[in-house]
Write an enzyme that holds these catalytic residues in place. Sequence first.
Site, PDB file in Angstrom:
ATOM      1  CB  THR A 141      -0.902  -0.005   1.256  1.00  0.00           C
ATOM      2  OG1 THR A 141      -1.542   1.263   1.382  1.00  0.00           O
ATOM      3  CG2 THR A 141      -0.097  -0.255   2.529  1.00  0.00           C
ATOM      4  CG  ASP A 142      -1.147   5.009  -0.930  1.00  0.00           C
ATOM      5  OD1 ASP A 142      -1.687   4.379  -0.002  1.00  0.00           O
ATOM      6  OD2 ASP A 142      -1.752   5.888  -1.585  1.00  0.00           O
ATOM      7  CD  GLU A 143      -3.372   3.620   4.548  1.00  0.00           C
ATOM      8  OE1 GLU A 143      -3.136   3.524   5.754  1.00  0.00           O
ATOM      9  OE2 GLU A 143      -4.521   3.633   4.067  1.00  0.00           O
TER      10      GLU A 143
ATOM     11  CE1 TYR B 172      -3.414  -2.589   5.738  1.00  0.00           C
ATOM     12  CE2 TYR B 172      -3.248  -0.242   5.224  1.00  0.00           C
ATOM     13  CZ  TYR B 172      -3.326  -1.563   4.812  1.00  0.00           C
ATOM     14  OH  TYR B 172      -3.312  -1.856   3.475  1.00  0.00           O
TER      15      TYR B 172
ATOM     16  CE  LYS C 222       0.019  -4.505   2.984  1.00  0.00           C
ATOM     17  NZ  LYS C 222      -0.377  -5.843   2.424  1.00  0.00           N
TER      18      LYS C 222
END
Length: 350
Positions: A131-133, A156, A160
């Site tokens: 993810t970009d997060e 989260y 990741k």
Amino acid sequence: MQKIIITGGAGFIGSHVVRRFVRNYPQYSIINLDKLTYAGNLANLKDIEHEPNYRFVKGDIVDAPFIDQLFATEKPDAVIHLAAESHVDRSITDPIEFVSTNVVGTATLLNAARNYWKGNYDKTRFYHVSTDEVYGSLGETGLFTESTAYDPHSPYSASKASSDHFVRAYHDTYGLDTVISNCSNNYGSFHFPEKLIPLAINNIKQNKPVPVYGKGENIRDWLWVEDHARAIDLIFHQAKAGTTYNIGGHNEWKNIDLIRLLCQILDQKLGRTEGESAKLITFVTDRAGHDLRYAIDATKLKNELGWIPSITFEQGLDKTVDWYLDNQQWLNDVTSGNYQQYYQQQYAKR
Ligand code: NAD
Ligand code: DAU
């Protein structure tokens, strides 16, 4: 003949990836490995469940003996890994579940692959969907590139980020053929209605308050899920070992503007008077540690593999809203039972 284990194939993005691979590559054998948590739903794959090149296996990626056995019996050539706990709000309530699935689960799969594929790393591939997060939060300007430093803020995104580090470590240390992609926010059919777009559509439909965190000024970069699946297909087949690609739609929206747009679309589609649905907008307590802005620079993917989004946001949202209007039974099924309890707990405290 190539045998691919796709993890998390019963979830939102995973089901689109499984469908694409089953349909586009009849010569491949696709195994969907999924634990079927609250987010996993085999109804997402009803249309392909009887295809001869598709099989479902129920199992937990954290269960090392089971995963080792699965590699030994199935003899896969590749893994496309999507299984994860994926909702930021749930990670704030129960971070350890995220460490377990996202970190330990990914390391467990990597280790099984490392042992089973030893001597064949040049003929096998471990594709990790991220993810970009992991890059943290942007200010008003700038974009995330593949070399942006990791700076996760939620449990989260921290889980990741950690899983991405393990994937790179297995490439650098053992020589496993790994690829990672980091994508922005997806939207489309089969999206579980705990996430902003399907939750807003479902609530507007039911004339229920639409919760907007804080002032609604946070920005997300939205991509149609089938364009994400197409990017995964290209990267899986063409990327060099050890590489990373960012995937995004160049489509930034402030949450409040996006919700107002959904209200307008649903006013029209439901025959309501203009402005009626917008009355449901309700500002609630902000998410803890809420990242202000995500925006992806997908130039590398465009220049090297020729990928750009295939449809506009207007077209994608229209298709998506229609899908939620046409699939009330799916919505009823996923929002019965545990969902009610989750919704009470999540939104009562706001
Ligand atoms: P999702 O929550 O809809 O689906 C996750 C799937 O993983 C479910 O089918 C669930 O049953 C399965 N799963 C969970 N724990 C498992 C376990 N221990 N063992 C086996 N299966 C398990 O998630 P999603 O939104 O489809 O996201 C898929 C992947 O893409 C995730 O890795 C996520 O981090 C990443 N991603 C999501 C987005 C997005 O906008 N949704 C954007 C970028 C990246
Ligand atoms: O950026 C990619 C990520 O996008 C993925 O890695 C995650 O798995 C996925 O869940 C998504 O994370 P977000 O936190 O951005 O998505 P979510 O739909 O939960 O929220 C989008 C924005 O809307 C965010 O700023 C929070 C806000 N929001 C969300 C909900 C559920 C609201 O204002 N109200 C809500 O009820």
